[in-house]
Design an enzyme around this catalytic site. Structure first.
Site, short mmCIF file in Angstrom:
data_model
loop_
_atom_site.label_atom_id
_atom_site.label_comp_id
_atom_site.label_asym_id
_atom_site.label_seq_id
_atom_site.Cartn_x
_atom_site.Cartn_y
_atom_site.Cartn_z
N PRO A 112 0.84 -1.21 0.00
CG PRO A 112 -0.59 -1.50 1.80
CD PRO A 112 0.66 -2.02 1.19
CD GLU A 113 3.09 3.02 -4.24
OE1 GLU A 113 3.24 4.21 -4.58
OE2 GLU A 113 3.35 2.07 -4.99
CG HIS A 160 -2.46 -15.11 7.29
ND1 HIS A 160 -1.49 -16.02 7.66
CD2 HIS A 160 -2.90 -15.52 6.08
CE1 HIS A 160 -1.37 -16.93 6.72
NE2 HIS A 160 -2.21 -16.66 5.75
NE ARG A 170 6.20 -11.50 2.42
CZ ARG A 170 7.04 -11.05 1.51
NH1 ARG A 170 6.58 -10.52 0.39
NH2 ARG A 170 8.35 -11.10 1.70
NE ARG A 182 20.40 14.62 -1.46
CZ ARG A 182 20.93 13.70 -0.66
NH1 ARG A 182 21.19 12.50 -1.09
NH2 ARG A 182 21.19 14.00 0.58
#
Ligand SMILES: [Zn+2]
Length: 293
Positions: free
Chosen positions: A2-3, A91, A110, A153
């Site tokens: 998820p973002e 889970h 996970r 950078r």
């Protein structure tokens, strides 16, 4: 994973269910969720508190609780939050029992997701600011700010956009979609973008995130809404995971590259590859980085 748009989708769905409700009981079935803090202590610290507000910073959900406590949760790879699920899924890691018989379940196959309970806004801010850079979709997210962060950078712009300590909440999907919208090649060194480029990157990030939120997130993996439904942004990707398909703007074939170890999708006509700097005393041209797949 998820973002920002997926977490924002969850926040918008959860807030009306949780705000004003009391956590009557919390069972943390997996001690890893609160590590290094004791899961018993966190569960005891949550019990009896009312949810005042459900906020978000980057990919963190920020639960403001009565008594100035804050629960900071991160779904990581495979976490999801299900409200009033008819059957408790496999889970299940955490159960939140709410008043009026409601129940919220945290599921995470996970087990990389985390939950931390902190006292007071200073602790909250210290925790978040240690881990996260600037939040998009706020007035502070400006081209000038981004430009200043990257002066000198050499890292590719995509690596910069993905770095949570620089910009909070943008992951692999939205980085590709944002740079395509901006017309900026993901391999361009971040420090060589000018103000106008940064303005396009900023706008690209906001547009990609906004489109993701409007589509209620992307479900290419485990991401689910709080009622178990899927998001639809995966059907609207312009370049991400579309290698071999025509670019939606110019019909050039979309290619897959690897940038900073991540699968990266690009239209090299809309997003011109950076030109290598001419070497002193010769016209040798080296195309650096970005192995082709
Ligand atoms: Zn194109």
């Amino acid at each position: 994973m998820p973002e920002l748009p997926e977490v924002e989708t969850i926040r918008r769905q959860l807030a009306p269910h949780l705000e004003g409700r009391t956590l009557l009981g919390v069972q943390i079935l997996d001690p890893r969720w609160t590590r290094p803090d004791s899961s018993e202590e966190v569960a005891a610290g949550l019990r009896g508190r009312r949810v005042v507000h459900v906020g978000r910073y980057g990919k963190y959900l920020v639960w403001e609780l009565s008594g100035e406590r804050f629960l900071l949760t991160h779904l990581r790879m495979t976490g999801s939050l299900l409200f009033d699920a008819p059957v408790e899924p496999l889970h299940t890691r955490v159960r939140f029992e709410l008043d009026a018989g409601h129940r919220l379940i945290y599921v995470d196959p996970r087990r990389f997701g985390t939950g931390h309970l902190v006292a007071g806004p200073e602790e909250r801010d210290a925790y978040l600011h240690q881990r996260l850079g600037i939040e998009p979709l706020t007035p502070e997210f400006t081209a000038e700010h981004l430009h200043a962060l990257t002066r000198g950078r050499r890292a590719p712009i995509k690596a910069f956009v993905l770095d949570q300590r620089r910009i909070a909440g943008v992951g692999n999907i939205y980085a590709d979609e944002a740079l395509f919208r901006a017309g900026i090649h993901p391999l361009r060194p971040a420090g060589r973008l000018n103000k106008a480029d940064w303005e396009r990157v900023r706008a690209g990030i906001e547009e990609a995130l906004g489109a993701g939120i409007a589509a209620k997130g992307a479900s290419i993996d485990d991401f689910r809404h709080v009622d178990g439904a899927r998001g639809s942004f995966q059907d609207r990707f312009m370049v991400h995971q579309r290698a071999g398909e025509p670019c939606p703007r110019c019909a050039t074939t979309i290619r897959k590259l690897v940038v900073g170890g991540r699968g990266t999708y690009v239209c090299e006509r809309c997003q011109p590859r950076p030109r290598p700097r001419a070497r002193r005393g010769g016209a040798r041209r080296v195309v650096s980085g970005g192995e082709q797949l």
